[in-house]
Write an enzyme that holds these catalytic residues in place. Sequence first.
Site, PDB file in Angstrom:
ATOM      1  N   GLU A   1       7.588   2.505  -6.599  1.00  0.00           N
ATOM      2  CA  GLU A   1       6.632   1.596  -7.067  1.00  0.00           C
ATOM      3  C   GLU A   1       6.616   1.535  -8.320  1.00  0.00           C
ATOM      4  OE1 GLU A   1       5.130  -0.187  -4.974  1.00  0.00           O
ATOM      5  OE2 GLU A   1       5.407   0.794  -3.059  1.00  0.00           O
TER       6      GLU A   1
ATOM      7  N   GLY B   1      -1.873  -5.566  -0.608  1.00  0.00           N
ATOM      8  CA  GLY B   1      -1.589  -7.010  -1.301  1.00  0.00           C
ATOM      9  C   GLY B   1      -0.444  -7.520  -0.461  1.00  0.00           C
ATOM     10  N   ALA B   2       0.626  -6.595  -0.452  1.00  0.00           N
ATOM     11  CA  ALA B   2       1.905  -7.213   0.166  1.00  0.00           C
ATOM     12  C   ALA B   2       2.494  -5.887   0.670  1.00  0.00           C
ATOM     13  CB  ALA B   2       2.376  -8.154  -0.653  1.00  0.00           C
ATOM     14  N   MET B   3       3.722  -5.945   1.636  1.00  0.00           N
ATOM     15  CA  MET B   3       4.409  -4.894   2.102  1.00  0.00           C
ATOM     16  C   MET B   3       5.996  -5.276   1.972  1.00  0.00           C
ATOM     17  SD  MET B   3       4.762  -1.614   2.769  1.00  0.00           S
ATOM     18  CE  MET B   3       6.562  -1.185   3.203  1.00  0.00           C
ATOM     19  N   GLU B   4       6.853  -4.714   1.524  1.00  0.00           N
ATOM     20  CA  GLU B   4       8.006  -4.705   1.324  1.00  0.00           C
ATOM     21  C   GLU B   4       9.131  -4.852   2.338  1.00  0.00           C
ATOM     22  OE1 GLU B   4       7.768  -0.822  -0.234  1.00  0.00           O
ATOM     23  OE2 GLU B   4       6.620  -2.255  -0.485  1.00  0.00           O
ATOM     24  N   ASN B   5       8.598  -4.834   3.755  1.00  0.00           N
ATOM     25  CA  ASN B   5       9.384  -4.618   4.920  1.00  0.00           C
ATOM     26  C   ASN B   5      10.636  -5.502   4.671  1.00  0.00           C
ATOM     27  OD1 ASN B   5       7.018  -3.730   6.287  1.00  0.00           O
ATOM     28  ND2 ASN B   5       6.381  -5.789   6.375  1.00  0.00           N
TER      29      ASN B   5
ATOM     30  N   GLU C   1       7.777  -7.400  -4.780  1.00  0.00           N
ATOM     31  CA  GLU C   1       8.283  -7.260  -3.242  1.00  0.00           C
ATOM     32  C   GLU C   1       9.825  -7.307  -3.169  1.00  0.00           C
ATOM     33  OE1 GLU C   1       6.351  -5.701  -1.422  1.00  0.00           O
ATOM     34  OE2 GLU C   1       4.294  -6.069  -2.839  1.00  0.00           O
TER      35      GLU C   1
END
Length: 972
Positions: A415, A356-360, A393
């Site tokens: 998470e 869904g999204a990625m917290e880079n 995120e």
Amino acid sequence: MGKVYYVSKNVGLGMLVLATVALATIIALSIAYDKERAKNRSKPENGATDSTSMPTPLTTPSTPKEPWDHYRLPDSLVPVSYNVTLWPRLKPNADGMYIFTGSSAVIFSCVKETDLIIIHSNKLNLSNFYGHHAKLSGLGDATAPTIQKTWLVVKTHYLVLQLRSALAVGASYVLYTEFQGELADDLEGFYRSEYTEDGVKNLIGTSCRVVATSQMQATYARKSFPCFDEPAMKAVFTVTIIHDRGTVALSNGREIGTADSVIDGMPLRVTTFEPTERMSTYLLAFIVSDFVNIQSTQNNNLLIRIWARRKAIEDRQGDYALNVTGPILQFYEHYYNATYPLSKSDQIALPDFNAGAMENWGLVTYRETALLYDPIMSSTGNKERITTVIAHELAHMWFGNLVTLQWWNDLWLNEGFASYVEYLGADYAEPTWNIKDQIILSDVHKVFAVDALASSHPLSRRQEEVNTPAQISEMFNTISYSKGAAVLRMLSQFLTEPVFAKGLSSYLNRFAFGNTVYPDLWDHLQQAVQNTPGMHIPHTVHNIMNRWTLQMGFPVVTIDTRTGSITQKHFLLDPDSVVDRPSQFNYTWFVPIKWMKTGVEQQQYWLLQKTDAHIEMRVSGEDWVLANTNVSGYFRVNYDLDNWDRLLSLLNTNHQALSIINRAQIIDDAFNLARAKIINTTLALRTTKYLSMERDYIPWESALRNLDYYILMFDRTEVYGALQSYLKKQIQPLFEYFKMITANWTKVPTGHTDQYNQVNAIGIACSMGVDGCRELIKSWYRQWMESPHHNPIHPNLKSTVYCSAIAFGGVEEWDFAWRMFKNATLASEAVRLRSAMACTKAPWLLNRYLEYTLDPTKIRKQDATSTMQSIARNTVGMPLAWNFIRARWSYIFQQYGRGSFSFSNLVNGITKRFSTEFELQELKKFKEDNLHVGFGSATLALEQAIEKTTANIKWVTENKARVLKWFTEEST
């Protein structure tokens, strides 16, 4: 606790030198690449790529003999910094392949004497230096040993260097590599995404645009450049990206320079970025695109940007995300008592993205549906999803990124925490939504269903249980996210939010830029308890929370209001299932019980053993007890029959005497206690009788989710007719209520959750045959078909209307939806249509649609498995999808399942309806037939599917007759 390594003066000078030579290196690399291509192109990483390579020794999988046979890196080397240069080609080469080339120089320290360098490298063609895959040099006064030989290990993703002598403890070295990789469309590592602005993807025509983007979590940084690819191996990264002019390059750090250059006659641009903070490899991001941005600046000069396709930005689809990002970041700065640690916050919406999204860190990547909001076309649900995903995120920017887990076995802490505080951040951004209540539906009740299985697992596993990439991917599951959120919410409730936040702040400031294990958080929360006057808990935070994190499952607390006795027992959905996993706590918990007596809140009570007595809970006459108020604890509640009767009487006469959350809780607890044979099924069904008077969303949603199990079990049997009649009777008043308050469907309800409940009212009314509903749906859809550019259906209702109209219609309705899907310019609209097309009742259309899922020109790879799930949700589609997946499992697994976090959802979705002995045998045969292929991150899901199917068979056998009888009697 992660060690913090400081950069020495010599190391710092070395980094500076490396940064200045990056451009010269890549120019040289582009020339070397042509020379090396002939040697390397046909030799992907396969264990022996040239004459100096050493084949991977044959070892017994259970007892690795050599360091390179272990999936975990040795602890002898520690990275300090990387200088990485990448050049993605956005056009295919002469072989029709999209590639990237690059170089990496990693400075590392030797902390234990060794004559081996083991570093991750996967699917990279490494250039040859004097017969070896890399170059090694000393830093400062250190002299590098000569390399004896190098080789690649496919199984464990390693590049191994055998040295002729040992590295010196305390010395620093530089390992330099040059490489070529494929910019594949596999959604992993450094990959490519394709799109067109008009919404029609054309892989051949010039309208197709290519984006180079990345997804490193959990084990894909090694597919982008050789690196020490474990979360505790933090380092500073200096990144340079070479890209076509007319495109923009992004990475974690702020851009500090761009320069035009010509390499091999190609006009290019070189973008350099500020060095990152000390961070983990899984949080890196590299993107090259022709996207544009909108931006704002916070008071502390923090740059906030939203990036997306040009048309999406021009259509103002990024405005809402930009408006909520600033307030959410400010909320977290206050909540954590720690300033945002970076100079910028980029968020980008990608056409192809697996998660869904990625917290880079500093460059958060999203699916378009999770970031882009169209004020005209998008629904309230779309807006809520965007707010909560952004809040999730951005919570990671501190918890997860600034302070990072030591290893993936503690993923739940990362998470689960973000899944809890996302509700706090979203509530701050949208205070009128009352969104904090929705954690009950979205997380607590959701994870109860999984954690009640004998095949569940504890939040925190032992490190040795989580080693391979597949085992790591399997940790990204409902237990880690939703149970983590539920348990941390419970902790914050009994500590109180201010004490919880104080402990968090202390923890984050103590371990900034480092790594931790979960007891480190307990230490700081316990310290906050001790520093709070008047604060008392019956045991330490460690002793209380270990029972919730180190053993799986949760208790059912039974209160006998006739005597005041209280007992707890491990709750299992199937009481006959066998729990093989031992527990050091013997499946007992320290349970904080908030409760009320006849509407009056009482002092919190702690249940600290299996059986206890609390005389205050003894009641009689009209008095009643309700435990776990607002579902603050992670447990279910059962009562003596007298108290159940008093609560049901209260629901039927004055349901608003109980909170919305507790009305939902009574329904959910009763249905699940009945499934576990703790109470009678008819008692659970009685909790739904009052629903004809209920107007609030959360109790209705709780009821519908539980009744959905009955629909899944019985929609192929004679029970379904009686169930339909009963539910039609219960939903009719809600349907009429919304018809009235919306002035015959012409207005939108004002309340946030009322808008959701309107969707429930229409969707259930139509599927249960309420008069006038189907005609309403058909007329709206027909109007749209007659005027495709003027859709009369409100965005909130589109999912339900599209699905129902396609279910009631035929090929004409389906083909119209397909055309609209192909032309959709808003991702959330495409999602609605893609899901709705699975609602048709025509088998040939469903089979055709299944074939489309494996054609990336029709259905994007990121959407393939979720589309199969949607088809399986359809009664007609379930056997078709099951046959389709069984016949193609090897291909589907190779293409879509190896590292996908969501692959377990496919197995869960396909098998949800299984409730016959024949289906159980098919499932077992499927497992047996495909052991050689594997199941990857779906391995546990398959075991749980077998367990759930076994339980379903028993439940249907025992309950079918009485359920049919009850629905028949109550629907007349």
